[in-house]
Design an enzyme around this catalytic site. Structure first.
Site, PDB file in Angstrom:
ATOM      1  N   ARG A  78       0.854  -1.196   0.000  1.00  0.00           N
ATOM      2  CA  ARG A  78       0.000   0.000   0.000  1.00  0.00           C
ATOM      3  C   ARG A  78       0.891   1.247   0.000  1.00  0.00           C
ATOM      4  NH1 ARG A  78      -3.927  -0.026   4.854  1.00  0.00           N
ATOM      5  NH2 ARG A  78      -4.980  -1.653   3.669  1.00  0.00           N
ATOM      6  N   ARG A 147      -2.050   6.814   9.499  1.00  0.00           N
ATOM      7  CA  ARG A 147      -2.030   6.296   8.114  1.00  0.00           C
ATOM      8  C   ARG A 147      -2.131   7.427   7.097  1.00  0.00           C
ATOM      9  NH1 ARG A 147      -4.035   0.908   8.075  1.00  0.00           N
ATOM     10  NH2 ARG A 147      -3.321  -0.141   9.954  1.00  0.00           N
ATOM     11  N   LYS A 214      -3.956   1.368  14.842  1.00  0.00           N
ATOM     12  CA  LYS A 214      -3.924   2.266  13.691  1.00  0.00           C
ATOM     13  C   LYS A 214      -4.620   3.587  14.014  1.00  0.00           C
ATOM     14  CE  LYS A 214      -6.217  -0.706  11.067  1.00  0.00           C
ATOM     15  NZ  LYS A 214      -7.136  -1.368  10.103  1.00  0.00           N
ATOM     16  N   LYS A 216      -6.288   7.228  12.035  1.00  0.00           N
ATOM     17  CA  LYS A 216      -6.666   7.759  10.719  1.00  0.00           C
ATOM     18  C   LYS A 216      -7.171   9.195  10.803  1.00  0.00           C
ATOM     19  CE  LYS A 216      -7.729   3.191   8.990  1.00  0.00           C
ATOM     20  NZ  LYS A 216      -8.763   2.292   8.450  1.00  0.00           N
ATOM     21  N   CYS A 433     -15.166  -3.416  -0.374  1.00  0.00           N
ATOM     22  CA  CYS A 433     -13.768  -3.608   0.014  1.00  0.00           C
ATOM     23  C   CYS A 433     -13.169  -4.716  -0.846  1.00  0.00           C
ATOM     24  CB  CYS A 433     -13.694  -3.990   1.483  1.00  0.00           C
ATOM     25  SG  CYS A 433     -14.303  -5.653   1.788  1.00  0.00           S
ATOM     26  N   CYS A 439      -7.703 -10.839   0.819  1.00  0.00           N
ATOM     27  CA  CYS A 439      -7.788 -10.417   2.218  1.00  0.00           C
ATOM     28  C   CYS A 439      -7.907 -11.630   3.135  1.00  0.00           C
ATOM     29  CB  CYS A 439      -8.979  -9.490   2.439  1.00  0.00           C
ATOM     30  SG  CYS A 439      -9.078  -8.993   4.164  1.00  0.00           S
ATOM     31  N   CYS A 478     -16.234  -8.557   5.719  1.00  0.00           N
ATOM     32  CA  CYS A 478     -16.206  -8.855   7.157  1.00  0.00           C
ATOM     33  C   CYS A 478     -16.553  -7.571   7.910  1.00  0.00           C
ATOM     34  CB  CYS A 478     -14.838  -9.417   7.570  1.00  0.00           C
ATOM     35  SG  CYS A 478     -13.600  -8.169   7.933  1.00  0.00           S
ATOM     36  N   CYS A 482     -13.981  -1.836   5.970  1.00  0.00           N
ATOM     37  CA  CYS A 482     -13.024  -1.122   5.110  1.00  0.00           C
ATOM     38  C   CYS A 482     -13.683  -0.247   4.044  1.00  0.00           C
ATOM     39  CB  CYS A 482     -12.062  -2.106   4.466  1.00  0.00           C
ATOM     40  SG  CYS A 482     -11.039  -2.963   5.681  1.00  0.00           S
TER      41      CYS A 482
HETATM   42 FE1  SRM Z   1      -9.058  -1.949   6.058  1.00  0.00          FE
HETATM   43  C1  SRM Z   1      -7.628  -4.494   7.707  1.00  0.00           C
HETATM   44  C2  SRM Z   1      -8.150  -3.285   3.156  1.00  0.00           C
HETATM   45  C3  SRM Z   1      -9.795   0.972   4.570  1.00  0.00           C
HETATM   46  C4  SRM Z   1     -10.841  -0.995   8.831  1.00  0.00           C
HETATM   47  N1  SRM Z   1      -8.013  -3.595   5.545  1.00  0.00           N
HETATM   48  C5  SRM Z   1      -7.457  -4.508   6.390  1.00  0.00           C
HETATM   49  C6  SRM Z   1      -6.590  -5.504   5.627  1.00  0.00           C
HETATM   50  C7  SRM Z   1      -5.185  -4.976   5.617  1.00  0.00           C
HETATM   51  C8  SRM Z   1      -6.668  -6.954   6.129  1.00  0.00           C
HETATM   52  C9  SRM Z   1      -5.628  -7.414   7.125  1.00  0.00           C
HETATM   53  O1  SRM Z   1      -5.443  -6.785   8.173  1.00  0.00           O
HETATM   54  O2  SRM Z   1      -5.002  -8.435   6.836  1.00  0.00           O
HETATM   55  C10 SRM Z   1      -7.259  -5.413   4.242  1.00  0.00           C
HETATM   56  C11 SRM Z   1      -6.380  -5.779   3.055  1.00  0.00           C
HETATM   57  C12 SRM Z   1      -7.224  -6.330   1.933  1.00  0.00           C
HETATM   58  C13 SRM Z   1      -6.496  -6.505   0.669  1.00  0.00           C
HETATM   59  O3  SRM Z   1      -6.360  -7.657   0.219  1.00  0.00           O
HETATM   60  O4  SRM Z   1      -6.069  -5.515   0.071  1.00  0.00           O
HETATM   61  C14 SRM Z   1      -7.821  -4.013   4.299  1.00  0.00           C
HETATM   62  N2  SRM Z   1      -8.867  -1.261   4.231  1.00  0.00           N
HETATM   63  C15 SRM Z   1      -8.566  -1.992   3.138  1.00  0.00           C
HETATM   64  C16 SRM Z   1      -8.781  -1.206   1.857  1.00  0.00           C
HETATM   65  C17 SRM Z   1      -7.792  -1.547   0.756  1.00  0.00           C
HETATM   66  C18 SRM Z   1     -10.238  -1.430   1.409  1.00  0.00           C
HETATM   67  C19 SRM Z   1     -10.583  -0.968   0.024  1.00  0.00           C
HETATM   68  O5  SRM Z   1     -11.345  -1.717  -0.585  1.00  0.00           O
HETATM   69  O6  SRM Z   1     -10.174   0.098  -0.426  1.00  0.00           O
HETATM   70  C20 SRM Z   1      -8.676   0.223   2.416  1.00  0.00           C
HETATM   71  C21 SRM Z   1      -7.268   0.740   2.427  1.00  0.00           C
HETATM   72  C22 SRM Z   1      -7.206   2.141   2.920  1.00  0.00           C
HETATM   73  C23 SRM Z   1      -5.876   2.798   2.811  1.00  0.00           C
HETATM   74  O7  SRM Z   1      -5.501   3.186   1.707  1.00  0.00           O
HETATM   75  O8  SRM Z   1      -5.226   2.989   3.846  1.00  0.00           O
HETATM   76  C24 SRM Z   1      -9.137  -0.003   3.851  1.00  0.00           C
HETATM   77  N3  SRM Z   1     -10.044  -0.280   6.635  1.00  0.00           N
HETATM   78  C25 SRM Z   1     -10.345   0.770   5.814  1.00  0.00           C
HETATM   79  C26 SRM Z   1     -11.353   1.581   6.423  1.00  0.00           C
HETATM   80  C27 SRM Z   1     -11.999   2.819   5.797  1.00  0.00           C
HETATM   81  C28 SRM Z   1     -11.328   4.081   6.249  1.00  0.00           C
HETATM   82  O9  SRM Z   1     -10.322   4.043   6.942  1.00  0.00           O
HETATM   83  O10 SRM Z   1     -11.834   5.140   5.908  1.00  0.00           O
HETATM   84  C29 SRM Z   1     -11.664   1.004   7.639  1.00  0.00           C
HETATM   85  C30 SRM Z   1     -12.759   1.467   8.620  1.00  0.00           C
HETATM   86  C31 SRM Z   1     -12.408   2.683   9.366  1.00  0.00           C
HETATM   87  C32 SRM Z   1     -11.682   2.348  10.634  1.00  0.00           C
HETATM   88  O11 SRM Z   1     -10.479   2.132  10.575  1.00  0.00           O
HETATM   89  O12 SRM Z   1     -12.340   2.269  11.680  1.00  0.00           O
HETATM   90  C33 SRM Z   1     -10.821  -0.162   7.770  1.00  0.00           C
HETATM   91  N4  SRM Z   1      -9.148  -2.629   8.000  1.00  0.00           N
HETATM   92  C34 SRM Z   1      -9.994  -2.140   8.957  1.00  0.00           C
HETATM   93  C35 SRM Z   1      -9.890  -2.966  10.124  1.00  0.00           C
HETATM   94  C36 SRM Z   1     -10.687  -2.789  11.444  1.00  0.00           C
HETATM   95  C37 SRM Z   1     -10.062  -1.807  12.347  1.00  0.00           C
HETATM   96  C38 SRM Z   1     -10.763  -1.741  13.681  1.00  0.00           C
HETATM   97  O13 SRM Z   1     -10.822  -0.667  14.265  1.00  0.00           O
HETATM   98  O14 SRM Z   1     -11.248  -2.761  14.158  1.00  0.00           O
HETATM   99  C39 SRM Z   1      -8.960  -3.986   9.813  1.00  0.00           C
HETATM  100  C40 SRM Z   1      -8.508  -5.127  10.715  1.00  0.00           C
HETATM  101  C41 SRM Z   1      -7.609  -4.678  11.815  1.00  0.00           C
HETATM  102  O15 SRM Z   1      -7.108  -3.566  11.867  1.00  0.00           O
HETATM  103  O16 SRM Z   1      -7.406  -5.501  12.698  1.00  0.00           O
HETATM  104  C42 SRM Z   1      -8.529  -3.747   8.470  1.00  0.00           C
HETATM  105 FE1  SF4 Z   2     -10.825  -7.566   4.347  1.00  0.00          FE
HETATM  106 FE2  SF4 Z   2     -12.812  -7.215   6.037  1.00  0.00          FE
HETATM  107 FE3  SF4 Z   2     -11.414  -5.114   5.185  1.00  0.00          FE
HETATM  108 FE4  SF4 Z   2     -13.025  -6.328   3.543  1.00  0.00          FE
HETATM  109  S1  SF4 Z   2     -13.648  -5.286   5.421  1.00  0.00           S
HETATM  110  S2  SF4 Z   2     -10.887  -5.750   3.088  1.00  0.00           S
HETATM  111  S3  SF4 Z   2     -12.889  -8.433   4.170  1.00  0.00           S
HETATM  112  S4  SF4 Z   2     -10.622  -6.748   6.432  1.00  0.00           S
END
Ligand code: SRM
Ligand code: SF4
Length: 570
Positions: A78, A147, A214, A216, A433, A439, A478, A482
């Protein structure tokens, strides 16, 4: 509670950070291990801070198990792209890297960054180095740090956009980790060891254990709420008067991630806690981050996000923390209004006379296939474009700052490559997502399924004569959230393959959380509910009433005031 009191029961990741020598761990040894395509388990936590996640192809797992092979490991990388802005030259380099190192696709993310998928271990270092050679980087794109900073993507909406964008970049730079591990590991920088160097590593903002989780930040220019500012740990909402930036309302404590079946986890919308001048924004960001560093929970990662710190201690406590750290109190917040959280597509003229064209990119996947030639189109455009590109917070791309003279040339290319009709209003707003197959946390499909699913929703909207009315639909594989599903009008959150929780009632401007409507349902059940709901909306919705407001008024779900109510079935 200060994290000093928590040492005896710290989360395992905290020990990995403490013992990592400022994020080095054994990453170099792991990269050089020829026996496996994976890296050591502790290093999988540390590489996140460097912008890369270890993944495996989930589609081929069973087949490889039968063949007694390890999973097909590869890495997602990323990049950090503050405000989503990159030049045509950088785009061309990114495009070339997608072929050379990754899976021939570029994935635009919901946070205005881009990702490569499918990078194998022995290409990882070269890929990160190549990204750096374009003057972008991957540092802190993931991990327990601040981030990629988001910033409203539409330069046309306001004369203050450049000022606000520059403030976003300043905050981003200020909060970058200072460890030299990144340069040392990926760019062959000089080796620094904690004990032997005369100038040891030092993290002035984060300290040795970085943040509990993390973090944001989003910066937004109303009336657009394209970044979903209230879904962020920290937000800056531009307050503009007579085309002049007065400063920012500061919002704290938003976030989406939850865990199925764990009622102690829930999404939250941020609180507005005050107002600061543009000159104060960097210091305010640092004070907020340091508050989370010192008071965030380090004994339970499921409770470690800043949203829980704010929820546990309250807004007044946070305001006092900031006043103590800054030496002044934030001013009272000023009134602002948000109208939408989507993008504006097609050509829009800027305040300075130049043009922007926002392109719909299905779930942010830039790829050439039978359905689309978007990758070729963008490559051709990058060759003639003299402005910049902006990745939007909705996984789309804006060709920005186009001069009058260049507009015609870009139009020709758009027609040549992307002549298919415009996507429906609902499809343009929809987000999914990544989910399967890359993922590791996905429980259900999202990106691969949403386009066909939306086709079925469009048929339902057409049947009821409201295909032209936008309904924001977001889907995730899930409950991590995201694609920010908990602020959409209709949210689908994966429970198991082919099964989703269905949420209703977000506001189209991102100002309200939705609520669980049905749990663990199949496509057939979902479509049946949608037929009923959309039919009722077409017949009894008030003039101009949004779908999210309609489902609340008609009693299908309640208006949620605190995230804890999101998972309560109405
Ligand atoms: Fe996310 C984890 C993809 C935005 C909340 N996210 C992941 C991971 C890295 C899975 C992992 O930990 O192994 C995913 C990788 C998937 C892949 O194969 O690429 C993933 N997140 C993404 C992306 C690529 C989704 C997309 O379709 O665009 C976004 C990348 C953003 C970036 O450029 O930095 C992405 N993730 C978000 C958002 C939206 C936002 O930030 O505006 C959220 C919700 C907002 C928040 O953070 O509360 C988000 N991602 C999570 C979480 C849950 C965090 C939590 O508070 O519980 C995880 C899992 C974790 O952190 O344990 C996670
Ligand atoms: Fe993966 Fe869940 Fe984030 Fe979708 S919402 S990219 S399934 S961690």
């Amino acid at each position: 509670m200060s994290n000093d009191n928590q040492n005896d029961k710290l989360e395992a990741v905290e020990h990995i950070k403490i013992n990592s020598n400022y994020l080095r761990g054994t990453i170099v040894e792991s990269l050089n291990d020829p026996i496996t395509g994976s890296i050591a388990e502790d290093d999988t936590q540390l590489t996140k801070f460097h912008g890369t996640y270890q993944q495996y192809d989930r589609d081929s797992v069973k087949q490889r198990q039968k063949q007694k092979l390890e999973p097909a490991y590869s890495f997602m990388i990323r990049a950090r792209v503050p405000g989503g802005v990159c030049t045509p030259k950088q785009w061309l380099a990114i495009d070339e890297m997608a072929d050379h190192y990754a899976n021939q696709t570029i994935r635009l993310t919901t946070r205005q960054a881009f990702q490569f998928h499918g990078v194998i271990k022995n290409k990882l270092k070269a890929t990160i180095a190549a990204i750096n050679s374009t003057l972008l980087d991957t540092l802190a794109a993931c991990g327990d740090v601040n981030r990629n900073i988001m910033c409203s993507a539409s330069p046309e909406v306001s004369a203050v956009h450049e000022h606000v964008f520059n403030d976003s970049v300043a905050i981003s730079e200020h909060l970058l980790p200072q460890t030299r591990a990144y340069h040392e590991i990926w760019l062959d920088g000089e080796k620094v060891t904690d004990t032997s160097s005369s100038t040891p590593d030092h993290e002035p903002v984060y300290g040795k254990t970085y943040l509990p989780r993390k973090f944001k930040i989003a910066v937004v220019i109303p009336p657009s709420n394209d970044v979903d500012v209230l879904a962020h740990d920290l937000g800056f909402v531009a307050v503009v008067e007579n085309d002049k930036l007065l400063g920012y309302n500061v919002t704290c404590g938003g976030g989406m991630g939850t865990t199925h079946g764990d009622p102690k986890t829930f999404p939250l919308l941020a609180h507005t806690i005050g107002f600061c001048t543009p000159e104060q924004a960097v210091a305010v960001a640092e004070a907020v981050v340091k508050t989370q560093r010192d008071h965030g929970c380090r004994t339970n990662r499921k409770h470690a996000r800043f949203k829980y710190t704010v929820d546990d201690h309250g807004v007044e406590w946070l305001q006092q923390q900031l006043a103590d750290r800054l030496g002044y109190k934030l001013q009272a917040a000023k009134p602002v209004t948000f109208t939408s959280h989507g993008d504006r597509f097609g050509w829009q003229q800027n305040h300075d006379g130049s043009w922007n064209h926002t392109l719909f990119i299905s779930n942010g996947r830039v790829v050439d296939n039978e359905q689309t030639q978007i990758r070729s189109a963008l490559k051709a455009i990058a060759h003639v474009h003299q402005g910049d590109f902006r990745i939007t917070p909705n996984q789309n791309l804006t060709i920005a700052q186009v001069s009058d003279e260049n507009k015609a040339a870009i139009d020709v290319l758009l027609t040549q490559y992307l002549s298919k009709g415009q996507a429906s209003a609902t499809r343009q707003l929809a987000m999914a997502c990544v989910a399967l197959p890359s993922c590791t946390l996905a429980m259900a499909e999202a990106e691969r399924y949403l386009p066909d699913f939306i086709t079925q929703v469009e048929a339902i909207q057409a049947k009821h004569g409201i295909l032209d009315r936008p309904i924001s639909i977001r889907m995730t594989g899930c409950p991590n959230g995201c694609a920010r599903p908990f602020v959409s009008e209709i949210g689908f959150v994966g429970k198991a393959l082919g099964r989703y929780n269905m949420y209703l009632g977000g506001q189209p401007n991102g100002n309200r959380l939705n609520q669980l409507f049905q749990e663990n349902i199949t496509e057939k059940e979902i479509l049946s509910h949608l037929d009923h709901l959309i039919g009722a909306y077409a017949q009894t919705g008030n003039e101009g009433e949004a779908f999210g407001d309609f489902v609340i008024r008609s009693g299908h779900v309640k208006s949620v005031t605190h995230g804890i109510e999101v998972h309560m079935v109405a």
